[in-house]
Motif scaffolding. Structure first.
Motif, PDB file in Angstrom:
ATOM      1  N   TYR A  92      92.199 -22.141   3.875  1.00 52.06           N
ATOM      2  CA  TYR A  92      92.070 -23.587   3.758  1.00 52.06           C
ATOM      3  C   TYR A  92      92.555 -24.043   2.392  1.00 52.06           C
ATOM      4  CZ  TYR A  92      88.783 -23.308   7.701  1.00 52.06           C
ATOM      5  OH  TYR A  92      88.195 -23.080   8.921  1.00 52.06           O
ATOM      6  N   GLN A  93      92.954 -25.285   2.316  1.00 47.48           N
ATOM      7  CA  GLN A  93      93.218 -25.947   1.049  1.00 47.48           C
ATOM      8  C   GLN A  93      92.502 -27.288   1.134  1.00 47.48           C
ATOM      9  OE1 GLN A  93      97.311 -26.984   0.080  1.00 47.48           O
ATOM     10  NE2 GLN A  93      96.896 -26.405  -2.032  1.00 47.48           N
ATOM     11  N   GLY A  94      91.507 -27.487   0.257  1.00 46.87           N
ATOM     12  CA  GLY A  94      90.742 -28.721   0.289  1.00 46.87           C
ATOM     13  C   GLY A  94      90.019 -28.927   1.607  1.00 46.87           C
ATOM     14  N   SER A  95      89.466 -27.871   2.165  1.00 49.85           N
ATOM     15  CA  SER A  95      88.704 -27.879   3.412  1.00 49.85           C
ATOM     16  C   SER A  95      89.548 -28.140   4.657  1.00 49.85           C
ATOM     17  CB  SER A  95      87.556 -28.895   3.353  1.00 49.85           C
ATOM     18  OG  SER A  95      86.669 -28.571   2.310  1.00 49.85           O
ATOM     19  N   GLN A  96      90.874 -28.165   4.530  1.00 48.40           N
ATOM     20  CA  GLN A  96      91.770 -28.343   5.682  1.00 48.40           C
ATOM     21  C   GLN A  96      92.524 -27.031   5.920  1.00 48.40           C
ATOM     22  OE1 GLN A  96      91.943 -31.179   7.603  1.00 48.40           O
ATOM     23  NE2 GLN A  96      90.214 -31.799   6.316  1.00 48.40           N
ATOM     24  N   PRO A  97      92.611 -26.558   7.178  1.00 50.21           N
ATOM     25  CA  PRO A  97      93.355 -25.327   7.438  1.00 50.21           C
ATOM     26  C   PRO A  97      94.776 -25.417   6.901  1.00 50.21           C
ATOM     27  CG  PRO A  97      92.218 -26.062   9.414  1.00 50.21           C
ATOM     28  CD  PRO A  97      92.085 -27.167   8.401  1.00 50.21           C
ATOM     29  N   LYS A  98      95.201 -24.365   6.195  1.00 48.98           N
ATOM     30  CA  LYS A  98      96.531 -24.336   5.584  1.00 48.98           C
ATOM     31  C   LYS A  98      97.160 -22.982   5.883  1.00 48.98           C
ATOM     32  CE  LYS A  98      99.371 -25.510   1.891  1.00 48.98           C
ATOM     33  NZ  LYS A  98     100.644 -25.921   2.368  1.00 48.98           N
ATOM     34  N   SER A  99      98.337 -23.008   6.462  1.00 47.22           N
ATOM     35  CA  SER A  99      99.063 -21.797   6.820  1.00 47.22           C
ATOM     36  C   SER A  99      99.983 -21.352   5.697  1.00 47.22           C
ATOM     37  CB  SER A  99      99.889 -22.053   8.087  1.00 47.22           C
ATOM     38  OG  SER A  99      99.057 -22.394   9.157  1.00 47.22           O
ATOM     39  N   TRP A 125      99.041 -18.753  16.941  1.00 46.46           N
ATOM     40  CA  TRP A 125      97.891 -18.783  16.031  1.00 46.46           C
ATOM     41  C   TRP A 125      97.624 -20.208  15.562  1.00 46.46           C
ATOM     42  CZ3 TRP A 125      98.016 -14.192  12.040  1.00 46.46           C
ATOM     43  CH2 TRP A 125      97.700 -12.999  12.705  1.00 46.46           C
ATOM     44  N   ASP A 126      96.346 -20.528  15.353  1.00 44.20           N
ATOM     45  CA  ASP A 126      95.946 -21.816  14.787  1.00 44.20           C
ATOM     46  C   ASP A 126      96.386 -21.914  13.340  1.00 44.20           C
ATOM     47  OD1 ASP A 126      94.673 -22.514  17.143  1.00 44.20           O
ATOM     48  OD2 ASP A 126      92.679 -21.950  16.432  1.00 44.20           O
ATOM     49  N   GLN A 127      96.461 -23.131  12.831  1.00 48.12           N
ATOM     50  CA  GLN A 127      96.776 -23.344  11.416  1.00 48.12           C
ATOM     51  C   GLN A 127      95.772 -22.565  10.550  1.00 48.12           C
ATOM     52  OE1 GLN A 127      99.379 -24.973   9.918  1.00 48.12           O
ATOM     53  NE2 GLN A 127     100.152 -25.065  12.006  1.00 48.12           N
ATOM     54  N   GLY A 128      96.284 -21.803   9.609  1.00 48.27           N
ATOM     55  CA  GLY A 128      95.460 -21.072   8.659  1.00 48.27           C
ATOM     56  C   GLY A 128      94.846 -19.777   9.171  1.00 48.27           C
ATOM     57  N   PHE A 129      94.957 -19.490  10.474  1.00 49.74           N
ATOM     58  CA  PHE A 129      94.314 -18.310  11.053  1.00 49.74           C
ATOM     59  C   PHE A 129      95.036 -17.029  10.652  1.00 49.74           C
ATOM     60  CE2 PHE A 129      93.942 -15.130  14.451  1.00 49.74           C
ATOM     61  CZ  PHE A 129      92.572 -14.992  14.517  1.00 49.74           C
ATOM     62  N   PRO A 179     100.567 -19.892  12.233  1.00 50.63           N
ATOM     63  CA  PRO A 179     101.638 -19.506  13.146  1.00 50.63           C
ATOM     64  C   PRO A 179     102.884 -19.061  12.376  1.00 50.63           C
ATOM     65  CG  PRO A 179     101.047 -21.849  13.416  1.00 50.63           C
ATOM     66  CD  PRO A 179     100.201 -21.290  12.330  1.00 50.63           C
ATOM     67  N   HIS A 180     103.464 -17.944  12.822  1.00 49.57           N
ATOM     68  CA  HIS A 180     104.701 -17.441  12.239  1.00 49.57           C
ATOM     69  C   HIS A 180     105.363 -16.531  13.273  1.00 49.57           C
ATOM     70  CE1 HIS A 180     101.574 -14.540  11.054  1.00 49.57           C
ATOM     71  NE2 HIS A 180     102.520 -13.626  11.093  1.00 49.57           N
ATOM     72  N   LEU A 181     106.544 -16.038  12.973  1.00 50.23           N
ATOM     73  CA  LEU A 181     107.321 -15.243  13.908  1.00 50.23           C
ATOM     74  C   LEU A 181     106.466 -14.124  14.507  1.00 50.23           C
ATOM     75  CD1 LEU A 181     110.111 -14.829  15.150  1.00 50.23           C
ATOM     76  CD2 LEU A 181     110.644 -13.307  13.253  1.00 50.23           C
TER      77      LEU A 181
END
Length: 112
Positions: free
Chosen positions: A19-26, A55-59, A48-50
């Motif tokens: 997370y960055q600032g409590s928001q999911p960040k990839s 995947w969810d954001q930041g997972f 999410p990536h290749l």
């Protein structure tokens, strides 16, 4: 760093979100090792990536043992592109047997 660990008889793994600032960040690189600040045995990109487009954001997720419980001490942290640690180190101890109060699925979230 926020973490917990739950039992799972089928597989041993660590997962979570960045997370960055409590928001999911990839896009963060999450390192796994047998000791704090040691050479990572695996590094996984969050979100999410290749190959992991669903995947969810930041997972992120890393399987430690695919064939049941695996005992051990695992250290997890976020690092920058040069390999320098940029987060606290989380420690997860997994148990070699499953059941109430045992640990095989570690959940560790990082927030900056």
């Amino acid at each position: 760093v926020v973490g917990r660990c739950d039992p799972n008889a089928g597989v041993t793994y660590i997962e979570g979100k960045t997370y960055q600032g409590s928001q999911p960040k990839s896009g963060y690189m999450v390192a796994f090792s047998y000791a704090p600040d040691a050479e990572p045995v695996a590094t996984i990109q969050s979100g999410p990536h290749l190959g992991y487009e669903g995947w969810d954001q930041g997972f992120y997720s890393h399987i430690i043992g695919f064939d049941g419980p695996r005992e051990g001490d695992w250290y997890v942290w976020v690092q920058d592109d040069s390999g320098k640690r940029i987060s606290e180190i989380a420690h997860i101890h997994t148990d070699g047997e499953a059941g109430d109060g045992k640990c095989q699925q570690g959940i560790v979230d990082f927030d900056s």
